[in-house]
Every structure is written in structure tokens, then in C-alpha cells.
Design a protein around this motif. Structure first.
Motif, short mmCIF file in Angstrom:
data_model
loop_
_atom_site.label_atom_id
_atom_site.label_comp_id
_atom_site.label_asym_id
_atom_site.label_seq_id
_atom_site.Cartn_x
_atom_site.Cartn_y
_atom_site.Cartn_z
N THR A 262 -5.58 -8.19 -3.79
CA THR A 262 -4.24 -8.47 -4.15
C THR A 262 -3.68 -7.64 -4.63
OG1 THR A 262 -3.96 -10.24 -4.80
CG2 THR A 262 -4.28 -11.24 -3.03
N ALA A 263 -2.76 -6.81 -4.06
CA ALA A 263 -1.63 -5.96 -4.73
C ALA A 263 -1.62 -6.19 -6.58
CB ALA A 263 -0.46 -6.13 -4.70
N TYR A 264 -1.51 -7.43 -6.66
CA TYR A 264 -1.52 -8.06 -8.25
C TYR A 264 -3.01 -8.28 -8.78
CZ TYR A 264 -0.67 -11.60 -12.08
OH TYR A 264 -1.24 -12.35 -12.84
N SER A 265 -3.96 -8.54 -7.97
CA SER A 265 -5.60 -8.28 -8.29
C SER A 265 -6.18 -7.65 -9.32
CB SER A 265 -6.22 -9.77 -8.02
OG SER A 265 -6.52 -8.85 -6.46
N ARG A 266 -5.72 -6.03 -8.58
CA ARG A 266 -5.78 -5.04 -8.87
C ARG A 266 -5.48 -4.47 -9.78
NH1 ARG A 266 -4.88 -3.26 -3.03
NH2 ARG A 266 -7.14 -3.66 -1.79
N VAL A 267 -3.33 -5.31 -9.67
CA VAL A 267 -2.67 -4.30 -11.74
C VAL A 267 -3.72 -5.46 -12.43
CG1 VAL A 267 -0.65 -4.82 -12.52
CG2 VAL A 267 -1.13 -4.11 -10.17
N GLU B 86 1.18 -0.99 -19.91
CA GLU B 86 2.75 -1.80 -19.81
C GLU B 86 2.22 -1.79 -17.99
OE1 GLU B 86 6.73 0.61 -19.00
OE2 GLU B 86 5.48 1.19 -20.76
N VAL B 87 2.89 -2.68 -17.26
CA VAL B 87 2.51 -2.77 -16.02
C VAL B 87 4.21 -2.67 -15.22
CG1 VAL B 87 1.94 -4.03 -14.29
CG2 VAL B 87 0.93 -4.08 -15.82
N TYR C 245 2.89 -0.06 -7.82
CA TYR C 245 2.57 -0.52 -9.36
C TYR C 245 1.95 1.09 -9.87
CZ TYR C 245 2.32 -4.72 -6.10
OH TYR C 245 3.03 -5.70 -4.94
N ALA C 246 2.20 1.04 -11.01
CA ALA C 246 1.59 1.17 -12.02
C ALA C 246 1.06 1.14 -13.61
CB ALA C 246 2.47 2.59 -12.63
#
Length: 83
Positions: A14-19, A36-37, A69-70
Motif C-alpha cells: 500500500t502507499a503506507y507500506s511503501r513509505v 522525515e515523511v 508522498y516523500a
């Protein structure tokens, strides 16, 4: 991404797991600051107050409909002292 070249954790994540994966990469390599996210989600305020907001708007990277996301970390450089 090139689907066939990406690791399964990226393809199936997911986007969260990739971050979190990118944060873990920075944590596992010595010499980087704490990661830093930055998250810009659709429907959130887009005040253009930060330089990142201004740059994203300049390049059309944040239209307000797609999440952004960065993960940012800096290399810790140790000074070299010469005798």
C-alpha cells in the motif's frame, strides 16, 4: 515503476507500506539523519506556505486529486581534519 523490476514488497504494498519501506531503508544504512515523511493527501489544505508546496504547484505535481508522498533524509557528513 517498471513492474517486473520492482520488488514484491513495492508491487504488492500500500502507499503506507511503501513509505515505511523507504524509511526502513534509511534506518538500515549508517550515516543518514532520521527520515522525515511528507504526505499531501487529496482534500487537505494546500496553502503554498512551504517551499515544497510551491515547487509541486510550479511543476503541476499536486493537483489536489492524487496523494503525494516523500521520504527525506540527509547524509551525515563527518568532517575530515587534516594534520
Amino acid at each position: 515503476m517498471f513492474y517486473e523490476k520492482a520488488i514484491s514488497a513495492w508491487r504488492e504494498g500500500t502507499a503506507y507500506s511503501r513509505v515505511q519501506l523507504v524509511v526502513q531503508y534509511f534506518q538500515s544504512v549508517e550515516g543518514f539523519t532520521e527520515a522525515e515523511v511528507i504526505r499531501k493527501l487529496p482534500g487537505t489544505s494546500n496553502d503554498d506556505k512551504s517551499p515544497l508546496d510551491w515547487i509541486m504547484k510550479l511543476f503541476g505535481l499536486f493537483s489536489g486529486s492524487d496523494p503525494f508522498y516523500a521520504v527525506i533524509a540527509y547524509r551525515n557528513f563527518k568532517p575530515i581534519y587534516y594534520d
